[in-house]
Design an enzyme around this catalytic site. Structure first.
Site, PDB file in Angstrom:
ATOM      1  CG  HIS A   1      -1.999  -1.046   1.111  1.00 12.57           C
ATOM      2  ND1 HIS A   1      -3.090  -0.802   0.721  1.00 12.57           N
ATOM      3  CD2 HIS A   1      -1.794  -2.450   1.234  1.00 12.57           C
ATOM      4  CE1 HIS A   1      -3.991  -2.003   0.835  1.00 12.57           C
ATOM      5  NE2 HIS A   1      -3.136  -2.938   1.105  1.00 12.57           N
TER       6      HIS A   1
ATOM      7  CG  ASP B   1       0.134   8.824   0.926  1.00 13.62           C
ATOM      8  OD1 ASP B   1      -0.088   7.678   1.500  1.00 13.62           O
ATOM      9  OD2 ASP B   1      -0.588   9.808   1.753  1.00 13.62           O
TER      10      ASP B   1
HETATM   11  O1  F6P Z   1       0.194   1.623   3.826  1.00 14.58           O
HETATM   12  C1  F6P Z   1      -0.590   2.483   4.260  1.00 14.58           C
HETATM   13  C2  F6P Z   1      -1.164   1.932   5.838  1.00 14.58           C
HETATM   14  O2  F6P Z   1      -1.280   0.459   5.753  1.00 14.58           O
HETATM   15  C3  F6P Z   1      -2.482   2.545   5.868  1.00 14.58           C
HETATM   16  O3  F6P Z   1      -3.804   2.048   5.795  1.00 14.58           O
HETATM   17  C4  F6P Z   1      -2.562   3.055   7.207  1.00 14.58           C
HETATM   18  O4  F6P Z   1      -2.590   4.618   7.218  1.00 14.58           O
HETATM   19  C5  F6P Z   1      -0.893   2.763   7.614  1.00 14.58           C
HETATM   20  O5  F6P Z   1      -0.386   2.484   6.638  1.00 14.58           O
HETATM   21  C6  F6P Z   1      -0.801   1.866   8.908  1.00 14.58           C
HETATM   22  O6  F6P Z   1      -1.013   2.660  10.094  1.00 14.58           O
HETATM   23  P1  F6P Z   1      -1.262   1.788  11.494  1.00 14.58           P
HETATM   24  O7  F6P Z   1       0.181   1.901  11.807  1.00 14.58           O
HETATM   25  O8  F6P Z   1      -1.966   2.815  12.419  1.00 14.58           O
HETATM   26  O9  F6P Z   1      -1.760   0.457  11.189  1.00 14.58           O
END
Ligand code: F6P
Length: 490
Positions: free
Chosen positions: A157, A364
């Site tokens: 992602h 991003d």
């Molecule tokens: O890669 C993006 C992501 O997985 C988002 O979905 C999210 O904002 C973040 O990274 C993970 O965040 P967290 O550490 O709060 O799970």
């Protein structure tokens, strides 16, 4: 087919509850409809002495949610340590923020291995495994080592940076080699895939033919699957939320003033400092905009125990209070800065209230806020999206006002242009963006990836001349677990 989706964070919240993280919020509606089993962290840790992973399993739409207590001894090193203090900074091209140790890496590998063993209980003959994100780069390799020959796919992602930057991650070679256990490796953009393939070619010295790489695991296909949203659902939320108390209170408080909105986790990749500085510049360079425009910045706190995040929280709190102190009046505050989360429904209503959406990350993977802002607009009077050219979303939403978030003056000028854009131009830009959102929904992303994964697995099997064994015994028997014990993390 029995689809098993795996991510660190899972979600069971409804559209009316606050949600954390783009990934979990995006996956929830499609997983619910697909009948898949969604496996992830329960948000609790447990002493690793247990013989088998402790899971809560509950119904989720037509499928199920299986939440595991991760091993207490390794959780910190895995999540705060290697995943978020080595991989996350590097994936967002901030190698200067890497702070990690050999123990963190060990813990990361332990948790990947723990998850691999936990997944064996879902290894039915028709199972297809789809692993999400940087927390589990090595999970596929761990599963292969346990004898799993089923299709296993991976989607990243976040961005994937250049070879030089990924080379700053301790154990980078081992990790990328492990990723080749996946039959399909999905990226958000062409640049991400090309950066990955360039590492494969020049650092691992492997040949690539049409995005396919051969390794000791078989063949892996590397391809691009830009994640989408459900634009119709978001538009419906926005219309419904108009009467929500938070949304109507916001509207009443504006007294004709125009509003810009930003919604982000407090993360150095999101460019929040630059955005606030640009807003400060607008008010300094164009004093006639004082009282005529303001900013609502929703900034949910995240990963606060990591030093870089704690420092950023303090820096932003000081910066916002400084800007408000300099430009504010007894009855006017230029920046409303809120450290709390809102439900998707309320967010959709807030997006529709704002004439300008600010999505200006330094880096991003995609940024779904950009897409959600567009989908939430009123078709007869849409707002303007100001979007960083370094967000994956800029590849599709190219009729947004694209900015370089490092150019504070340029960003300030563009935000001012957005506030004064005539209706005809706003509609033209918005319609072009909506067409893109409708052409690539979250449902399309989901089915395209799963179809391509099955094809990639078949191609790998063909290349190896192997057959998938009909059924393999699970290491741990499938049974129900009750929800007791464990130490809650968040
Ligand atoms: O890669 C993006 C992501 O997985 C988002 O979905 C999210 O904002 C973040 O990274 C993970 O965040 P967290 O550490 O709060 O799970």
């Amino acid at each position: 087919m029995n689809l098993v989706v795996v991510s660190n964070r899972v979600s069971r919240a409804s559209a009316n509850e606050p949600m954390t993280g783009g990934l979990a919020a995006a996956l929830l509606p499609v997983v619910e409809k697909s009948g898949a089993i969604w496996v992830g962290s329960s948000g609790r840790v447990r002493d690793g002495a247990q013989k088998e992973p402790f899971a809560e399993i509950e119904a989720l739409g037509t499928g199920a949610l299986a939440m595991l207590d991760l091993p207490a001894a390794h959780y910190g090193g895995y999540y705060e340590g290697f995943a978020n203090s080595a991989l996350w900074p590097a994936l967002h091209s901030r190698t200067d923020l890497i702070r990690t140790s050999q123990d963190d890496y060990q813990s990361y590998r332990e948790v990947n291995s723990f998850m691999a063993r936990a997944l064996l209980r879902f290894r039915k003959p028709e199972a297809v495994f789809w692993i999400q994100d940087y927390h589990f780069l090595a999970l596929g390799a761990e599963m292969r080592d346990l004898g799993v020959t089923h299709p296993i796919g991976f989607f990243l992602h976040t961005p994937w940076p250049t070879r030089a930057i990924i080379g700053g991650v301790p154990h980078h070679r081992e990790l990328v080699e492990a990723m080749l256990a996946y039959n399909l490796i999905g990226f958000q953009t062409d640049d991400d895939r090309d950066n990955f393939l360039s590492y494969i070619k020049f650092d691992l010295g492997l040949d690539i033919a049409d995005g396919v790489v051969a390794s000791r695991f078989g063949t892996s296909r590397c391809a691009v699957f830009p994640i989408g949203i459900d634009p119709a659902k978001f538009a419906a939320h926005a219309a419904k939320a108009a009467s929500h108390p938070d949304v109507s209170r916001l509207r009443r408080s504006l007294h004709g003033e125009k509003l810009a909105i930003g919604v982000d986790r407090v993360d150095y990749s999101k460019g929040l400092v630059n955005r606030i500085e640009a807003f400060d510049r607008i008010l300094t360079l164009q004093p006639q905009l004082n009282r005529a425009v303001s900013l609502l910045q929703i900034a949910t706190l995240s990963r606060g125990t990591i030093e870089a995040y704690g420092d950023l929280q303090n820096q932003l709190a000081k910066l916002v209070s400084d800007v408000n102190g300099r430009h504010g009046e007894v009855d006017w505050t230029p920046i409303r800065y809120l450290n709390k989360g809102y439900s998707q429904t309320v967010l959709a209503g807030l997006y529709r209230t704002a004439q300008v959406g600010l999505v200006t990350p330094l880096h991003d993977g995609m940024n779904l806020v950009a897409k959600e802002y567009v989908a939430a607009q009123n078709p007869v009077d849409p707002g303007v999206l100001v979007l960083s050219k370094f967000a994956g979303a800029a590849n599709e939403l190219d009729t947004a006002l694209l900015v370089n978030p490092h150019d504070i003056d340029g960003m300030a000028r563009t935000i001012a242009t957005a506030f004064s854009m005539p209706l005809v131009e706003r509609r033209m830009r918005w319609e072009a963006m909506m067409a893109k959102l409708r052409a690539g929904t979250i449902q399309d992303w989901f089915t395209d990836f799963v179809d391509a994964l099955q094809d990639a697995h078949a191609a790998s099997e063909k290349a190896a001349g192997q057959k998938v064994p009909a059924e393999l015994p699970a290491v741990w028997p499938v049974r129900s677990f009750s929800s007791i014990g464990g130490t809650r993390l968040h």
